[in-house]
Scaffold this active site. Sequence first.
Site, PDB file in Angstrom:
ATOM      1  N   ASP A  53      89.562 -28.244 -24.590  1.00  0.00           N
ATOM      2  CA  ASP A  53      90.362 -29.064 -25.683  1.00  0.00           C
ATOM      3  C   ASP A  53      91.410 -30.176 -24.693  1.00  0.00           C
ATOM      4  O   ASP A  53      91.400 -29.882 -23.611  1.00  0.00           O
ATOM      5  CB  ASP A  53      91.759 -27.298 -25.927  1.00  0.00           C
ATOM      6  CG  ASP A  53      92.758 -28.657 -26.974  1.00  0.00           C
ATOM      7  OD1 ASP A  53      92.498 -29.386 -27.466  1.00  0.00           O
ATOM      8  OD2 ASP A  53      94.086 -28.127 -26.898  1.00  0.00           O
ATOM      9  N   MET A  55      94.304 -31.899 -25.881  1.00  0.00           N
ATOM     10  CA  MET A  55      96.445 -31.526 -25.934  1.00  0.00           C
ATOM     11  C   MET A  55      96.482 -29.460 -25.154  1.00  0.00           C
ATOM     12  O   MET A  55      96.556 -29.193 -25.870  1.00  0.00           O
ATOM     13  CB  MET A  55      96.550 -31.769 -27.409  1.00  0.00           C
ATOM     14  CG  MET A  55      96.051 -32.913 -27.927  1.00  0.00           C
ATOM     15  SD  MET A  55      97.514 -34.445 -27.425  1.00  0.00           S
ATOM     16  CE  MET A  55      98.178 -33.507 -28.496  1.00  0.00           C
ATOM     17  N   ASP A 330      56.335 -28.407  31.070  1.00  0.00           N
ATOM     18  CA  ASP A 330      57.782 -28.178  31.029  1.00  0.00           C
ATOM     19  C   ASP A 330      57.753 -28.691  31.963  1.00  0.00           C
ATOM     20  O   ASP A 330      57.121 -28.820  32.857  1.00  0.00           O
ATOM     21  CB  ASP A 330      57.976 -26.648  31.740  1.00  0.00           C
ATOM     22  CG  ASP A 330      58.447 -26.374  31.889  1.00  0.00           C
ATOM     23  OD1 ASP A 330      59.251 -25.561  31.129  1.00  0.00           O
ATOM     24  OD2 ASP A 330      59.839 -26.680  33.061  1.00  0.00           O
ATOM     25  N   ASN A 338      69.864 -33.340  33.511  1.00  0.00           N
ATOM     26  CA  ASN A 338      71.371 -33.395  33.292  1.00  0.00           C
ATOM     27  C   ASN A 338      72.295 -33.175  34.144  1.00  0.00           C
ATOM     28  O   ASN A 338      73.058 -33.893  33.473  1.00  0.00           O
ATOM     29  CB  ASN A 338      70.427 -31.781  32.493  1.00  0.00           C
ATOM     30  CG  ASN A 338      70.663 -31.612  30.769  1.00  0.00           C
ATOM     31  OD1 ASN A 338      70.256 -32.972  30.931  1.00  0.00           O
ATOM     32  ND2 ASN A 338      70.154 -30.607  30.181  1.00  0.00           N
ATOM     33  N   ASP A 347      68.445 -36.013  26.729  1.00  0.00           N
ATOM     34  CA  ASP A 347      67.966 -35.613  25.549  1.00  0.00           C
ATOM     35  C   ASP A 347      67.148 -37.250  25.530  1.00  0.00           C
ATOM     36  O   ASP A 347      66.422 -37.014  24.665  1.00  0.00           O
ATOM     37  CB  ASP A 347      69.093 -35.758  24.283  1.00  0.00           C
ATOM     38  CG  ASP A 347      70.115 -34.406  24.692  1.00  0.00           C
ATOM     39  OD1 ASP A 347      69.216 -33.972  24.578  1.00  0.00           O
ATOM     40  OD2 ASP A 347      70.791 -34.804  23.216  1.00  0.00           O
ATOM     41  N   GLU A 373      63.399 -27.826  27.268  1.00  0.00           N
ATOM     42  CA  GLU A 373      61.954 -29.101  27.825  1.00  0.00           C
ATOM     43  C   GLU A 373      60.971 -28.630  27.804  1.00  0.00           C
ATOM     44  O   GLU A 373      60.096 -28.325  28.700  1.00  0.00           O
ATOM     45  CB  GLU A 373      62.534 -29.424  28.904  1.00  0.00           C
ATOM     46  CG  GLU A 373      63.358 -29.036  30.141  1.00  0.00           C
ATOM     47  CD  GLU A 373      63.315 -27.583  30.748  1.00  0.00           C
ATOM     48  OE1 GLU A 373      62.926 -26.576  29.863  1.00  0.00           O
ATOM     49  OE2 GLU A 373      62.759 -27.656  31.401  1.00  0.00           O
TER      50      GLU A 373
HETATM   51  P1  GH3 Z   1      61.456 -26.398  36.565  1.00  0.00           P
HETATM   52  O1  GH3 Z   1      60.671 -27.427  37.411  1.00  0.00           O
HETATM   53  O2  GH3 Z   1      61.375 -24.709  37.202  1.00  0.00           O
HETATM   54  O3  GH3 Z   1      61.386 -25.827  35.227  1.00  0.00           O
HETATM   55  O4  GH3 Z   1      63.047 -27.099  36.532  1.00  0.00           O
HETATM   56  P2  GH3 Z   1      63.924 -26.852  35.095  1.00  0.00           P
HETATM   57  O5  GH3 Z   1      65.676 -27.530  35.813  1.00  0.00           O
HETATM   58  O6  GH3 Z   1      62.861 -28.669  34.656  1.00  0.00           O
HETATM   59  O7  GH3 Z   1      64.228 -25.618  34.297  1.00  0.00           O
HETATM   60  P3  GH3 Z   1      65.531 -24.633  34.095  1.00  0.00           P
HETATM   61  O8  GH3 Z   1      65.122 -23.787  32.992  1.00  0.00           O
HETATM   62  O9  GH3 Z   1      65.853 -24.362  35.103  1.00  0.00           O
HETATM   63  O10 GH3 Z   1      66.392 -26.017  32.517  1.00  0.00           O
HETATM   64  C1  GH3 Z   1      66.332 -26.369  31.644  1.00  0.00           C
HETATM   65  C2  GH3 Z   1      67.384 -27.363  31.634  1.00  0.00           C
HETATM   66  O11 GH3 Z   1      67.087 -27.061  29.680  1.00  0.00           O
HETATM   67  C3  GH3 Z   1      68.595 -26.112  31.314  1.00  0.00           C
HETATM   68  C4  GH3 Z   1      69.311 -26.850  30.167  1.00  0.00           C
HETATM   69  O12 GH3 Z   1      70.449 -27.388  30.679  1.00  0.00           O
HETATM   70  C5  GH3 Z   1      68.551 -27.769  29.449  1.00  0.00           C
HETATM   71  N1  GH3 Z   1      68.499 -28.090  28.069  1.00  0.00           N
HETATM   72  C6  GH3 Z   1      67.826 -27.185  26.899  1.00  0.00           C
HETATM   73  N2  GH3 Z   1      67.954 -27.020  25.990  1.00  0.00           N
HETATM   74  C7  GH3 Z   1      68.484 -29.352  26.160  1.00  0.00           C
HETATM   75  C8  GH3 Z   1      69.236 -30.620  25.539  1.00  0.00           C
HETATM   76  O13 GH3 Z   1      67.765 -29.758  23.950  1.00  0.00           O
HETATM   77  N3  GH3 Z   1      68.843 -31.294  25.699  1.00  0.00           N
HETATM   78  C9  GH3 Z   1      69.055 -31.683  27.157  1.00  0.00           C
HETATM   79  N4  GH3 Z   1      69.495 -32.206  27.341  1.00  0.00           N
HETATM   80  N5  GH3 Z   1      68.811 -30.516  28.685  1.00  0.00           N
HETATM   81  C10 GH3 Z   1      68.344 -29.283  27.226  1.00  0.00           C
HETATM   82 MG    MG Z   2      61.334 -27.524  33.285  1.00  0.00          MG
HETATM   83 MG    MG Z   3      96.025 -27.595 -27.753  1.00  0.00          MG
END
Ligand code: GH3
Ligand code: MG
Ligand code: MG
Length: 458
Positions: A53, A55, A330, A338, A347, A373
Amino acid sequence: MSARVLVVDDIITNVKLLEAKLSAEYFDVATALNGLDALSICERGEADIVLLDVMMPGMDGFEVCRRLKSGATTAHIPVVMVTALDQPSDRLKGLDAGADDFLTKPLDDTALFARVRSLVRLKSVTDELRNRALASRRLGIADPLAAAASETGLNGRILLVEDRPTVVERLQAALSAFHAVEVEADPQQALVRAAEGEFDSVLVSLDLKSYDGLRLCSQLRSLERTRNISVLMLGEAEDRARILRGLEIGAHDFLIRPIDRNELLARVRTQVRRKRFTEKLRDSVQSSMEMAVMDQLTGLHNRRFMDSRLSVMFDESALRARSLAMLVLDVDRFKLVNDSWGHDAGDEVLREFADRVRACTRGIDLVARMGGEEIVVVLPDTTLEAAYAVAERIRERVEAEAFAIHSNARQIPVTVSIGVASRRAGDASSAEMMKRADDALYRAKAAGRNRVIVANAA
Ligand code: GH3
Ligand code: MG
Ligand code: MG
């Protein structure tokens, strides 16, 4: 499921009258005697459509409508304003407040039920989308409901289907101030253009010289490519029966000639807004479905998808006695990237890493980021030797060229270690193959990284 109609009016006899009429047509009826009660009923999700409504003391119908239409949880609920008099100014105020339609007291039963049914049908579609969009909100996508509710309904793309030049001229002049308008006199051609163009709304004359406009409305509403476009009919007052028929067919709204400029603008705007509202919900549903299987950083498939696909691919290859191989990759010392260059640089490396892996694989291979990674590649119809060759190609490609970081300001060397395994006849599941690939990767790391290690074939 029967639709729940909320009747809002400050006069109890009006409420009772509507309640009786609607209940007799098997609608569930809720009632409210003031705006605030109406709002809370809608916020609780207890109404599919509101008969409001105008009003009322305190908060009037316009204000209630405005609040409903700007609330993210209530914007999708159709609102029909019920006015005591057929006051053009009231209608405009209501349409400006976002009302979906109008009814004038005393209520005509046919119009009442036709409007309520058509709006309820519309809402059941929106509801389905809303529920899925809400699920996507839980996945962390920006709030699709708020985005949809904030749509203004301006700058729409409108197709006007009308064959009388003077009418075309007048409507086009009015609409062009706010929308992009195209005109088509031939209904068949209009259908083709509607299917090909990105129109928000099609305005269909029901008085075309050589064609029944209703047929066009029906085609627009049933064709896959056009069924999401809103359809507005233009008709004569004495053509009431056909207009009601059009609403039954699925047209969204109508305008009675002579067409009032302001009502035209308000109704078109409502239609554009509603079309885009559902479109935004639909898009968010689409992206949430993609999100469920994609990794957002790299655009590769995610672990969830890999988990479900791998076992299917494994079973298929066993059943057909075909070879199946997989790589576990890997990045070496990624933590150092990082730590030295920052997480954003990390990234950037991951994105480029994913691109290089993708470039070395085929369309039928499954490439997924398992987290961090680590990437897994599943290769159907591929022997251990061939898989090794792919792995070596990836390893070389990663090592060969430094990775750009800080938006190309800097280049850093990156290497990758890869474990390779293939399905063995005795494997009970893909997990056993995966385990061997993981072990091979571990050995590649232990042996000094930047290398490919192949698990034994048997
Ligand atoms: P390794 O040679 O034995 O594989 O050594 P590593 O340093 O590659 O291995 P580790 O597993 O110790 O490190 C992996 C790193 O990846 C740890 C984490 O902070 C980083 N990480 C995981 N996901 C992401 C992501 O999405 N972005 C970024 N920038 N870093 C990431
Ligand atoms: Mg690694
Ligand atoms: Mg009304």
